[in-house]
Design a protein around this motif. Sequence first.
Motif, PDB file in Angstrom:
ATOM      1  N   GLU A   1       2.810  -7.838  -5.920  1.00 15.92           N
ATOM      2  CA  GLU A   1       2.516  -8.835  -4.830  1.00 15.92           C
ATOM      3  C   GLU A   1       0.922  -8.923  -5.088  1.00 15.92           C
ATOM      4  N   PRO A   2       0.535 -10.000  -4.886  1.00 16.17           N
ATOM      5  CA  PRO A   2      -1.151 -10.395  -5.152  1.00 16.17           C
ATOM      6  C   PRO A   2      -1.879  -9.762  -3.994  1.00 16.17           C
ATOM      7  N   LEU A   3      -3.180  -9.068  -4.206  1.00 17.87           N
ATOM      8  CA  LEU A   3      -3.800  -8.581  -3.200  1.00 17.87           C
ATOM      9  C   LEU A   3      -5.320  -9.133  -3.524  1.00 17.87           C
ATOM     10  N   SER A   4      -5.588 -10.009  -4.340  1.00 21.92           N
ATOM     11  CA  SER A   4      -7.013 -10.617  -4.359  1.00 21.92           C
ATOM     12  C   SER A   4      -7.238 -11.451  -3.404  1.00 21.92           C
ATOM     13  N   PRO A   5      -6.620 -12.308  -2.869  1.00 21.06           N
ATOM     14  CA  PRO A   5      -6.840 -13.412  -1.691  1.00 21.06           C
ATOM     15  C   PRO A   5      -7.395 -12.338  -0.437  1.00 21.06           C
ATOM     16  N   LEU A   6      -6.446 -11.245  -0.155  1.00 25.48           N
ATOM     17  CA  LEU A   6      -7.140 -10.636   1.209  1.00 25.48           C
ATOM     18  C   LEU A   6      -8.250  -9.670   0.926  1.00 25.48           C
TER      19      LEU A   6
ATOM     20  N   PHE B   1       2.944  -6.212   5.141  1.00 25.58           N
ATOM     21  CA  PHE B   1       3.820  -4.963   5.603  1.00 25.58           C
ATOM     22  C   PHE B   1       4.937  -5.230   6.398  1.00 25.58           C
ATOM     23  N   ARG B   2       5.402  -6.531   6.391  1.00 28.51           N
ATOM     24  CA  ARG B   2       6.770  -6.723   7.183  1.00 28.51           C
ATOM     25  C   ARG B   2       7.732  -6.485   5.869  1.00 28.51           C
ATOM     26  N   HIS B   3       7.365  -6.589   4.783  1.00 27.31           N
ATOM     27  CA  HIS B   3       8.292  -6.307   3.680  1.00 27.31           C
ATOM     28  C   HIS B   3       8.119  -5.308   2.711  1.00 27.31           C
ATOM     29  N   HIS B   4       6.841  -4.543   2.826  1.00 30.27           N
ATOM     30  CA  HIS B   4       6.468  -3.289   2.268  1.00 30.27           C
ATOM     31  C   HIS B   4       5.874  -2.122   3.027  1.00 30.27           C
ATOM     32  N   ASP B   5       6.229  -0.977   2.678  1.00 28.15           N
ATOM     33  CA  ASP B   5       5.648   0.273   3.369  1.00 28.15           C
ATOM     34  C   ASP B   5       4.087   0.482   3.007  1.00 28.15           C
ATOM     35  N   ALA B   6       3.911   0.121   1.859  1.00 27.62           N
ATOM     36  CA  ALA B   6       2.530   0.503   1.109  1.00 27.62           C
ATOM     37  C   ALA B   6       2.211  -0.241  -0.195  1.00 27.62           C
ATOM     38  N   ILE B   7       0.737  -0.197  -0.138  1.00 25.55           N
ATOM     39  CA  ILE B   7       0.141  -1.187  -1.288  1.00 25.55           C
ATOM     40  C   ILE B   7      -0.102   0.079  -2.442  1.00 25.55           C
ATOM     41  N   LEU B   8      -0.029  -0.348  -3.587  1.00 22.05           N
ATOM     42  CA  LEU B   8      -0.443   0.564  -4.722  1.00 22.05           C
ATOM     43  C   LEU B   8      -1.660  -0.095  -5.629  1.00 22.05           C
TER      44      LEU B   8
ATOM     45  N   GLY C   1      -8.289   7.366 -10.305  1.00 24.52           N
ATOM     46  CA  GLY C   1      -7.604   7.428  -9.056  1.00 24.52           C
ATOM     47  C   GLY C   1      -6.838   5.842  -8.349  1.00 24.52           C
ATOM     48  N   ALA C   2      -5.917   6.235  -7.853  1.00 21.50           N
ATOM     49  CA  ALA C   2      -4.977   5.207  -7.262  1.00 21.50           C
ATOM     50  C   ALA C   2      -5.097   5.282  -5.837  1.00 21.50           C
ATOM     51  N   GLN C   3      -4.783   4.158  -5.082  1.00 25.33           N
ATOM     52  CA  GLN C   3      -4.751   4.086  -3.795  1.00 25.33           C
ATOM     53  C   GLN C   3      -3.493   3.858  -3.253  1.00 25.33           C
ATOM     54  N   LEU C   4      -2.776   4.554  -2.221  1.00 22.90           N
ATOM     55  CA  LEU C   4      -1.599   4.109  -1.507  1.00 22.90           C
ATOM     56  C   LEU C   4      -2.016   3.714  -0.103  1.00 22.90           C
ATOM     57  N   VAL C   5      -1.928   2.511   0.241  1.00 27.04           N
ATOM     58  CA  VAL C   5      -2.523   1.969   1.331  1.00 27.04           C
ATOM     59  C   VAL C   5      -1.225   1.450   2.363  1.00 27.04           C
ATOM     60  N   GLY C   6      -1.271   1.809   3.622  1.00 25.11           N
ATOM     61  CA  GLY C   6      -0.484   1.451   4.635  1.00 25.11           C
ATOM     62  C   GLY C   6      -0.861   1.009   5.887  1.00 25.11           C
ATOM     63  N   PRO C   7      -0.071   0.608   6.733  1.00 26.63           N
ATOM     64  CA  PRO C   7      -0.406   0.019   8.021  1.00 26.63           C
ATOM     65  C   PRO C   7      -1.066   1.419   8.930  1.00 26.63           C
ATOM     66  N   ALA C   8      -1.804   0.923   9.960  1.00 25.74           N
ATOM     67  CA  ALA C   8      -2.370   1.934  10.854  1.00 25.74           C
ATOM     68  C   ALA C   8      -1.166   2.647  11.469  1.00 25.74           C
ATOM     69  N   GLY C   9      -1.073   4.173  11.593  1.00 23.95           N
ATOM     70  CA  GLY C   9      -0.188   4.994  11.974  1.00 23.95           C
ATOM     71  C   GLY C   9       0.849   5.450  10.878  1.00 23.95           C
ATOM     72  N   SER C  10       0.640   4.986   9.574  1.00 19.41           N
ATOM     73  CA  SER C  10       1.720   5.392   8.504  1.00 19.41           C
ATOM     74  C   SER C  10       1.003   6.584   7.673  1.00 19.41           C
TER      75      SER C  10
ATOM     76  N   GLY D   1      -4.642  -9.457  12.184  1.00 19.76           N
ATOM     77  CA  GLY D   1      -3.453 -10.021  12.968  1.00 19.76           C
ATOM     78  C   GLY D   1      -2.507 -10.849  12.120  1.00 19.76           C
ATOM     79  N   ALA D   2      -3.137 -11.568  11.021  1.00 21.79           N
ATOM     80  CA  ALA D   2      -2.219 -12.551  10.448  1.00 21.79           C
ATOM     81  C   ALA D   2      -1.673 -11.800   9.113  1.00 21.79           C
ATOM     82  N   LEU D   3      -1.933 -10.542   8.913  1.00 19.42           N
ATOM     83  CA  LEU D   3      -1.383  -9.848   7.635  1.00 19.42           C
ATOM     84  C   LEU D   3       0.074  -9.674   7.749  1.00 19.42           C
ATOM     85  N   THR D   4       0.838 -10.300   6.888  1.00 19.62           N
ATOM     86  CA  THR D   4       2.289 -10.071   6.952  1.00 19.62           C
ATOM     87  C   THR D   4       2.877  -9.254   5.916  1.00 19.62           C
TER      88      THR D   4
END
Length: 419
Positions: free
Chosen positions: A243-248, A313-320, A378-387, A308-311
């Motif tokens: 998934e592309p992340l650069s735009p975010l 995490f509707r389809h993924h649990d985490a970002i690598l 190092g790598a990051q695993l990033v998830g929504p608040a509460g994950s 609010g517009a971030l979608t």
Amino acid sequence: MQIAAIDASAASARFMLAAERLRLLVQAEAATTAGAGALSGLSYLAKDLLDTPGRAPSCGLAAPAGEAPREKAALLAALDEAGAQRLGFCEMTALACEPSGSNPLRQRPLNPWDPNRICGGSSSGSGVAVAAGLVDFAIGSDTAGSLRIPAHCCGVTAWKPSYGLLPLAGAMALAPSLDVLGFLARDATTLLRLAGVFAPEPKQALRIAYAADLDAVSEAPVAAACSELAELMKATGLRVAEEPLSPLLKACDPPLFDVLQGETSREHGWRLAGGALDPGLTARLQKGLAISPERLAEARERLQAIAGALTLFRHHDAILLPVMPIETPEIAACEPSSPGFAPRKLYALSAYTRFVNALGLAAVALPCGFDSQGMPIGAQLVGPAGSDLALLKLAARIQRDSAWHGRQPTALAALLEAA
């Protein structure tokens, strides 16, 4: 710099020798009997921006940053109750404002992998202490990457909690809309013990978005290490999709910098009158003071709109994604007073970490390889608040199937040799 010790004899000879050689300790504390609890048997150092009765923290400044407090920081109190044993307070960059670990007002802790390379900041002493094996974990803070950058540089694991999860009472504020306290440890299993005290029960994180578009703008060893980790995750049965992340990242940066600089100047601009700050920190605060209240409010609203517009995490649990786009640089490249200073390298240290704070997300940083100089990546695993717990369990699962986090710093033995 002389280490202030309540009772240096209470600490082991190795601990004090290592603290001196690695330049990481502000104050050692007398041994205490920790109570029984979920964290019994674990020792730690705290970044020196937390209140304890009768002792004002330095907050990385040349002298204590204020009057001695009467109350203990809420996080320290919680750790006391859970049975963890604090061994003292460790160095940080001035007002937690510098990502490489530099502190002209005090001292720069030495990276035990290579003392000529940065240790990362602003939780500099915290990362070095864990990498050197002096404590089981360390407290740090993270406003734009200050836990995860030292984790990358020092080859350890870090948990940047969801915004608002850990208590901030009794901690120095930098940019309150972005600030969190968190922890560094050798591995995610230790961090899971800590998270069990603070975090809610998780869902599983099985669907991973791999930010492969960042490979093209990251240095080759960094891109290769994260790609290898993605393949490992696939091999363990996780679903990994690109998934592309650069735009975010690009969308978050302008309002994030306005919030970071604007809020920092409103918290600490009064210190300019004393003339005790170094030129770099002075320039940062002056730049923030130029941000109007209207512009600051607009930046906060913009970040809220992006969140609010971030979608994703509707389809993924985490970002690598990587912690940093570059290999751990030499100190000279990140030191403004050095002829070899490379401003772009200093700016790049937090290029992949800032958006996490901007959106209040949870993140775990973990070692995933080594660069061309034998330094950790190092790598990051990033998830929504509460994950938070889900991310830490995912990191622990990865570390059961890999050995990157188990390698010892290559320069540590030489640094600890007696003169």
